[in-house]
Design a protein around this motif. Structure first.
Motif, short mmCIF file in Angstrom:
data_model
loop_
_atom_site.label_atom_id
_atom_site.label_comp_id
_atom_site.label_asym_id
_atom_site.label_seq_id
_atom_site.Cartn_x
_atom_site.Cartn_y
_atom_site.Cartn_z
N GLY A 135 0.80 -1.21 0.00
CA GLY A 135 0.00 0.00 0.00
C GLY A 135 0.84 1.27 0.00
N LEU A 136 2.12 1.15 0.29
CA LEU A 136 3.02 2.29 0.27
C LEU A 136 3.67 2.49 -1.09
CD1 LEU A 136 4.86 1.59 3.66
CD2 LEU A 136 2.98 3.19 3.28
N MET A 137 3.29 1.64 -2.05
CA MET A 137 3.94 1.63 -3.36
C MET A 137 3.00 2.05 -4.48
SD MET A 137 6.97 0.61 -2.58
CE MET A 137 7.73 -0.09 -1.10
N ASP A 138 3.58 2.60 -5.53
CA ASP A 138 2.88 2.78 -6.79
C ASP A 138 3.29 1.59 -7.66
OD1 ASP A 138 1.63 3.60 -9.07
OD2 ASP A 138 3.08 5.17 -9.57
N TRP A 139 2.36 0.63 -7.83
CA TRP A 139 2.72 -0.66 -8.43
C TRP A 139 1.53 -1.23 -9.17
CZ3 TRP A 139 3.01 -5.95 -5.66
CH2 TRP A 139 3.69 -6.87 -6.46
N ASP A 140 1.80 -1.77 -10.36
CA ASP A 140 0.74 -2.39 -11.15
C ASP A 140 0.63 -3.90 -10.92
OD1 ASP A 140 2.98 -3.36 -12.39
OD2 ASP A 140 2.56 -2.48 -14.36
N GLY A 141 1.43 -4.42 -9.97
CA GLY A 141 1.37 -5.84 -9.66
C GLY A 141 2.39 -6.67 -10.39
N GLU A 156 7.98 -2.58 -11.86
CA GLU A 156 8.80 -2.06 -10.77
C GLU A 156 7.93 -1.30 -9.77
OE1 GLU A 156 12.62 0.96 -10.11
OE2 GLU A 156 11.91 0.44 -12.13
N MET A 157 8.24 -1.47 -8.50
CA MET A 157 7.52 -0.76 -7.44
C MET A 157 8.22 0.56 -7.13
SD MET A 157 6.31 -3.70 -4.69
CE MET A 157 7.96 -4.34 -4.40
N ASN A 158 7.41 1.61 -6.98
CA ASN A 158 7.93 2.93 -6.62
C ASN A 158 7.34 3.35 -5.28
OD1 ASN A 158 9.37 3.32 -9.13
ND2 ASN A 158 7.38 3.68 -10.10
N PHE A 159 8.19 3.64 -4.33
CA PHE A 159 7.75 4.02 -2.99
C PHE A 159 7.13 5.42 -3.03
CE2 PHE A 159 8.46 5.95 1.19
CZ PHE A 159 7.82 5.02 1.99
N GLY A 161 -1.01 -1.19 -5.81
CA GLY A 161 -0.65 -0.45 -4.61
C GLY A 161 -1.86 0.17 -3.94
N TYR A 162 -2.73 0.81 -4.73
CA TYR A 162 -3.93 1.43 -4.18
C TYR A 162 -4.89 0.37 -3.66
CZ TYR A 162 -7.68 4.91 -3.81
OH TYR A 162 -8.66 5.75 -3.34
N PHE A 186 -5.78 -3.04 3.30
CA PHE A 186 -5.24 -2.85 4.65
C PHE A 186 -6.18 -1.99 5.47
CE2 PHE A 186 -2.14 -1.41 7.86
CZ PHE A 186 -1.60 -2.64 8.20
N LEU A 187 -6.80 -0.99 4.86
CA LEU A 187 -7.79 -0.19 5.57
C LEU A 187 -9.01 -1.02 5.93
CD1 LEU A 187 -7.67 3.18 3.59
CD2 LEU A 187 -6.85 2.76 5.91
N LEU A 188 -9.38 -1.96 5.05
CA LEU A 188 -10.48 -2.88 5.35
C LEU A 188 -10.15 -3.69 6.60
CD1 LEU A 188 -13.02 -4.57 4.83
CD2 LEU A 188 -11.74 -5.84 3.10
N LEU A 189 -8.91 -4.15 6.72
CA LEU A 189 -8.48 -4.88 7.91
C LEU A 189 -8.61 -4.01 9.16
CD1 LEU A 189 -6.96 -7.16 9.47
CD2 LEU A 189 -4.84 -6.03 8.76
N LEU A 190 -8.13 -2.77 9.09
CA LEU A 190 -8.16 -1.89 10.26
C LEU A 190 -9.60 -1.57 10.66
CD1 LEU A 190 -5.28 0.61 9.39
CD2 LEU A 190 -5.19 -1.42 10.85
#
Length: 292
Positions: free
Chosen positions: A37-43, A46-49, A260-261, A267-271
């Motif tokens: 969730g901290l990344m801009d990533w298409d799955g 490359e992941m971008n923080f 990423g989104y 993760f927000l669903l978990l919280l």
């Protein structure tokens, strides 16, 4: 045996496989979800923080809050439906004729897959040749609604098969708890002149209140993370009218390739689920449990 079980190293050895399994299947994926969730990533690439940008965007996303509201509505309806399941269980536990057959009938939806149930109810809700609209037209309603196509009613239409699907599960839990009450207590109440309603409300219900509280937590948690039947029946449509948090997360991650989104939403669903579970536990908590 007592000497062996008092050895802390042996105890640790016994529980280690279970801890590893829980860690691999639950805790590590949860940590990775929060990290993604901290990344801009298409799955795939490359992941971008990008820090908390996805989480901030989710909190400002109207569609996310709409889906959260729909999930909360489902949780509310699931909790209210427990009253119906409890009443049915009380009737079945009162030694009526055909109780054994009825218990088996109520369990049938549990044996079906969610996809099969979704296809069944899609046919029921069909606006042109569905069973429900045929019944409505037979009683004089000329223009029955298109249940799965009208934004104002689609969410409540979907709640019906969801609650029907899990009815047998909760009825079975309540029935087992009621049958575990000693018959001597019920017989003593009858001798004292208690009516069936008084026995149910003042004796049986307090004695199974611990089970009732458990089912409330199960109903709320299960509703907040519900996904499969809604996805098959409507895909969250029309225009997001039946979208829930889990289906919105799935669309973002796997349909829009915004992993990423989607992970941030997950993760927000978990919280949110943890927070509501704690609140439900606090609300339903009592100082003493009735023992028998």
């Amino acid at each position: 045996m007592n000497k062996v079980m008092s050895n802390k190293w042996i105890i640790a050895l016994y529980i280690l496989p279970a801890l590893l399994l829980v860690a691999v299947l639950i805790f590590i994926p949860l940590i990775l979800t929060g990290y993604y969730g901290l990344m801009d990533w298409d799955g795939i690439g490359e992941m971008n923080f990008i820090g908390l940008e996805n989480y901030i965007s989710a909190l400002q996303d109207g569609k996310f809050w709409d889906s959260a509201w729909h999930s909360l509505l489902l949780a509310l309806f699931s909790t209210i439906s427990l009253i119906i399941y409890l009443v049915i269980s009380l009737i079945l536990a009162s030694k009526i004729k055909g109780a054994s057959l009825l218990r088996k009938i109520y369990l049938i939806p549990m044996l079906l897959s969610s996809v099969a149930i979704a296809q069944l109810w899609i046919k029921v809700f069909n606006p042109t040749n569905g069973m429900l609209n045929h019944i409505l037209m037979a009683v004089g309603i000329e223009n029955p609604p298109a249940w799965l196509a009208e934004p104002n009613i689609v969410l409540f239409a979907i709640f019906v098969p969801i609650l029907w699907q899990y009815a047998g599960f909760y009825i079975l839990i309540y029935y087992a708890a009621l049958k575990n009450i000693p018959e001597s207590i019920i017989e003593a109440a009858r001798i004292d002149g208690a009516t069936p309603f008084q026995i149910a409300y003042r004796i049986k219900l307090p004695l199974i209140m611990g089970v009732v509280k458990l089912t409330i937590v199960l109903a709320v948690v299960g509703s907040l993370k519900y996904f499969d039947l809604i996805y098959v029946m409507t895909g969250g449509g029309p225009n997001g009218a039946s979208e829930v948090m889990a289906s919105y997360m799935y669309k973002l991650a796997f349909s829009s390739n915004d992993f990423g989104y989607g992970s941030a939403i997950g993760f927000l669903l978990l919280l949110i689920t943890l927070l509501i579970t704690v609140i439900v536990r606090k609300v339903t908590a009592t100082k003493e449990e009735i023992q028998y």
